[in-house]
Motif scaffolding. Structure first.
Motif, PDB file in Angstrom:
ATOM      1  N   ASP A 114       0.808  -1.446   3.944  1.00  0.00           N
ATOM      2  CA  ASP A 114       1.730  -2.476   4.419  1.00  0.00           C
ATOM      3  C   ASP A 114       2.975  -1.927   5.118  1.00  0.00           C
ATOM      4  O   ASP A 114       3.506  -2.576   6.012  1.00  0.00           O
ATOM      5  N   LEU A 115       3.473  -0.757   4.702  1.00  0.00           N
ATOM      6  CA  LEU A 115       4.738  -0.236   5.219  1.00  0.00           C
ATOM      7  C   LEU A 115       4.581   0.960   6.144  1.00  0.00           C
ATOM      8  O   LEU A 115       5.548   1.393   6.764  1.00  0.00           O
ATOM      9  N   GLY A 116       3.392   1.548   6.196  1.00  0.00           N
ATOM     10  CA  GLY A 116       3.160   2.689   7.070  1.00  0.00           C
ATOM     11  C   GLY A 116       3.198   4.013   6.332  1.00  0.00           C
ATOM     12  O   GLY A 116       3.735   4.122   5.226  1.00  0.00           O
ATOM     13  N   ALA A 117       2.640   5.021   6.968  1.00  0.00           N
ATOM     14  CA  ALA A 117       2.495   6.346   6.355  1.00  0.00           C
ATOM     15  C   ALA A 117       3.825   7.067   6.182  1.00  0.00           C
ATOM     16  O   ALA A 117       3.917   8.009   5.393  1.00  0.00           O
ATOM     17  N   LEU A 118       4.871   6.633   6.888  1.00  0.00           N
ATOM     18  CA  LEU A 118       6.160   7.323   6.803  1.00  0.00           C
ATOM     19  C   LEU A 118       7.160   6.620   5.885  1.00  0.00           C
ATOM     20  O   LEU A 118       8.345   6.938   5.901  1.00  0.00           O
ATOM     21  N   ALA A 119       6.692   5.673   5.070  1.00  0.00           N
ATOM     22  CA  ALA A 119       7.596   4.951   4.164  1.00  0.00           C
ATOM     23  C   ALA A 119       8.171   5.862   3.074  1.00  0.00           C
ATOM     24  O   ALA A 119       9.268   5.622   2.589  1.00  0.00           O
ATOM     25  N   GLU A 161       7.330   0.601   8.880  1.00  0.00           N
ATOM     26  CA  GLU A 161       6.874  -0.207  10.011  1.00  0.00           C
ATOM     27  C   GLU A 161       5.760  -1.121   9.524  1.00  0.00           C
ATOM     28  O   GLU A 161       4.848  -0.660   8.841  1.00  0.00           O
ATOM     29  N   PRO A 162       5.809  -2.403   9.871  1.00  0.00           N
ATOM     30  CA  PRO A 162       4.735  -3.309   9.460  1.00  0.00           C
ATOM     31  C   PRO A 162       3.378  -2.792   9.929  1.00  0.00           C
ATOM     32  O   PRO A 162       3.246  -2.306  11.049  1.00  0.00           O
ATOM     33  N   GLN A 163       2.391  -2.890   9.070  1.00  0.00           N
ATOM     34  CA  GLN A 163       1.046  -2.396   9.354  1.00  0.00           C
ATOM     35  C   GLN A 163       0.026  -3.511   9.144  1.00  0.00           C
ATOM     36  O   GLN A 163       0.289  -4.485   8.445  1.00  0.00           O
ATOM     37  N   GLN A 164      -1.150  -3.339   9.694  1.00  0.00           N
ATOM     38  CA  GLN A 164      -2.307  -4.217   9.531  1.00  0.00           C
ATOM     39  C   GLN A 164      -1.939  -5.674   9.719  1.00  0.00           C
ATOM     40  O   GLN A 164      -1.498  -6.053  10.780  1.00  0.00           O
ATOM     41  N   ASP A 165      -2.077  -6.500   8.684  1.00  0.00           N
ATOM     42  CA  ASP A 165      -1.838  -7.936   8.837  1.00  0.00           C
ATOM     43  C   ASP A 165      -0.387  -8.335   8.570  1.00  0.00           C
ATOM     44  O   ASP A 165      -0.067  -9.510   8.526  1.00  0.00           O
TER      45      ASP A 165
END
Length: 181
Positions: free
Chosen positions: A86-91, A137-141
């Motif tokens: 949901d938040l991205g790989a760099l969260a 960063e918002p991811q997927q849905d």
């Protein structure tokens, strides 16, 4: 003690759609819900991350990070996977060495049994508060990610926009952290 390889092959951990539908009709499904937070160096919460999503029927709602725990997956790994989803790989979430949920939420397909509702299934969710340090960063849905102060997150309008009882869960998380309701 022998080393055990616990790397999860997610391809074999997911049920096929018809198998999942059948399981949801017969068994509670285990989930994790996560309230992502940003904290200062003393651990004081500065902001809470809330997702904006579109539902299958076209409504726009606010939600928390949430997702299933896969077969043979540790809770900490489920937290990391769902936060990254949901938040991205760099969260850069900071999962504690001994993750303990602040509460357990029980979702029912029948509205009104508990404050938590999921029309697809009976689900049990372990709910966590997890600090994140990186870039989200918002991811997927996920359409958007909003960071609100704890006080702003408790506003009636924000809580009312949250789907499936996530407003109740957010209120419980902030109460757990010592914020007056």
């Amino acid at each position: 003690m022998a080393d055990i390889d616990l790397d999860l092959d997610s391809a074999t951990a997911w049920l096929a759609p018809d198998e999942l539908r059948s399981a949801r009709e017969r068994l509670p499904i285990l989930y994790v819900d996560v309230v992502p937070v940003r904290a200062d160096e003393r651990g004081q919460i500065e902001s809470v991350g809330i997702l904006l999503r579109a539902t299958t029927d076209g409504q726009i709602t606010r939600e928390l990070v949430s997702g299933r725990v896969l077969y043979h997956e540790r809770i900490r790994d489920a937290l990391m996977r769902n936060l990254e989803k949901d938040l991205g790989a760099l969260a850069l979430p900071e999962i504690p060495p001994s993750p303990v949920p602040f509460t357990v939420a029980e979702y029912f397909p029948t509205p009104g049994v508990t404050p938590f509702h999921d029309p697809r299934q009976h689900a049990v969710s372990l709910a966590f508060i997890v600090p994140v340090r990186g870039e989200c960063e918002p991811q997927q849905d996920t359409l958007d990610l909003t960071w609100l102060t704890p006080e702003d997150a408790l506003a009636d309008g924000v809580l009312a926009d949250m789907d499936r009882g996530h407003g109740v869960l957010l209120r419980q998380a902030l109460s757990h952290l010592g914020y007056a309701l």
